[in-house]
Design an enzyme around this catalytic site. Structure first.
Site: not given
Ligand code: SAH
Length: 221
Positions: A59
Site C-alpha cells: 500500500s
Molecule cells: N499489508 C501489505 C499489503 C497487502 S496486499 C503490505 O504492507 O505490504 C494484500 C495481501 O492480502 C496480499 O498479500 C494477499 O495475498 C493477501 N490476502 C488476500 N486474501 C487473504 C486472506 N483471505 N487471508 C490472508 N491474506 C490474504
C-alpha cells in the site's frame, strides 16, 4: 534514503494524514525500501502503492498512516493484520505496539494466504529488524485468526478489499476494539472503521480507497 523518508513523513504531517507521534515515529523508523522488490527501491518514498510478487501490492505510505491512525494503534496493543504482503504495514504496527529499543510488548499477528509472500515478508522483516516483533501465519484471514477460542484483538486491520465485513473478524475484535477494513466492489471500496461498544457494532466511513481483493472463505473467490 533517510532524507527521502523524512521528507515524505513531513509531507504526510502537513497534509494532516499523520496525526500522532507514534504513527510519525513508526513511519520514520521502518525502512520501506527493504519491503519493496529491488527494482522499485528508488520509488520507496514516493507516496503510491508498488508491485510485490504474486500480482499483489504494498500500500501507499499515506494509506498505511490513515489505517494506523483510524485504528488508533497504541503501545502494548494486540494487533491482527489480514494480508501480510510485503510485511511493511506489519512492521509499522510492530514499531507502534513495541517501539525499537524498548521491552517487547503487545502482539502483532499477521496472516497471509499466499505462502511465498509470507516468506518474502519474513525475509524483509529479518533484514529490517522487525523479525522478533511480528508473527506471520499462512492462513485464510477472512475466516479469522487460528488462535485459541475466546482470544480478542484490540485492533484489527484488513489490507485487502472485502465484499462485506467477515463475521469471524468481528467476533475476534475486543470489546472497545477497533477494526479498519476496505469494503466494497473489487475495484473501489470505502475504508470503514468498526468499533464495538457495549455489545453494539458501530461503523463509520474513513475514506475511499482501492485495495487488491480479499480471497478465501469471506473474500471474492
Ligand atoms: N499489508 C501489505 C499489503 C497487502 S496486499 C503490505 O504492507 O505490504 C494484500 C495481501 O492480502 C496480499 O498479500 C494477499 O495475498 C493477501 N490476502 C488476500 N486474501 C487473504 C486472506 N483471505 N487471508 C490472508 N491474506 C490474504
Amino acid at each position: 534514503m533517510e532524507w527521502k523518508r523524512q521528507k515524505l513523513v513531513e509531507l504526510l504531517e502537513l497534509e494532516g494524514i499523520v496525526k500522532t507521534p507514534q504513527v510519525k515515529r513508526a513511519l520514520l523508523s521502518v525502512p520501506r525500501e527493504e519491503f519493496v522488490p529491488v527494482e522499485y527501491r528508488d520509488e520507496a518514498y514516493e507516496d503510491h502503492p508498488l508491485p510485490i510478487p504474486e500480482g499483489q501490492t504494498i500500500s501507499a505510505p499515506h494509506m498505511c498512516a490513515i489505517m494506523c491512525e483510524a485504528a488508533a494503534i497504541e503501545k502494548g496493543d494486540s494487533v491482527l493484520e489480514v494480508g501480510t504482503g510485503s510485511g511493511y504495514h506489519a512492521a509499522l504496527c510492530a514499531e507502534i505496539v513495541s517501539p525499537t529499543g524498548e521491552k517487547i510488548e503487545g502482539i502483532v499477528l499477521t496472516l497471509e494466504i499466499i505462502k511465498c509472500l509470507a516468506s518474502f515478508a519474513l525475509e524483509n522483516l529479518r533484514r529490517s529488524g522487525y523479525y522478533d516483533r511480528v508473527n506471520i501465519v499462512v492462513a485464510d484471514g477472512s475466516a479469522g485468526a487460528p488462535i485459541r477460542q475466546g482470544f480478542r484483538f484490540k485492533k484489527i486491520i484488513v489490507t485487502a478489499a472485502a465484499p462485506a465485513t467477515p463475521s469471524p473478524l468481528i467476533e475476534q475484535l475486543d470489546e472497545e476494539g477497533v477494526m479498519v477494513i476496505p469494503v466494497g466492489s473489487r475495484w473501489h471500496q470505502l475504508l470503514l472503521s468498526i468499533k464495538k461498544k457495549g455489545g453494539e457494532v458501530r461503523t463509520k466511513p474513513v475514506t475511499y480507497c482501492v485495495f487488491v481483493a480479499l480471497r478465501g472463505r469471506y473474500g471474492y473467490e
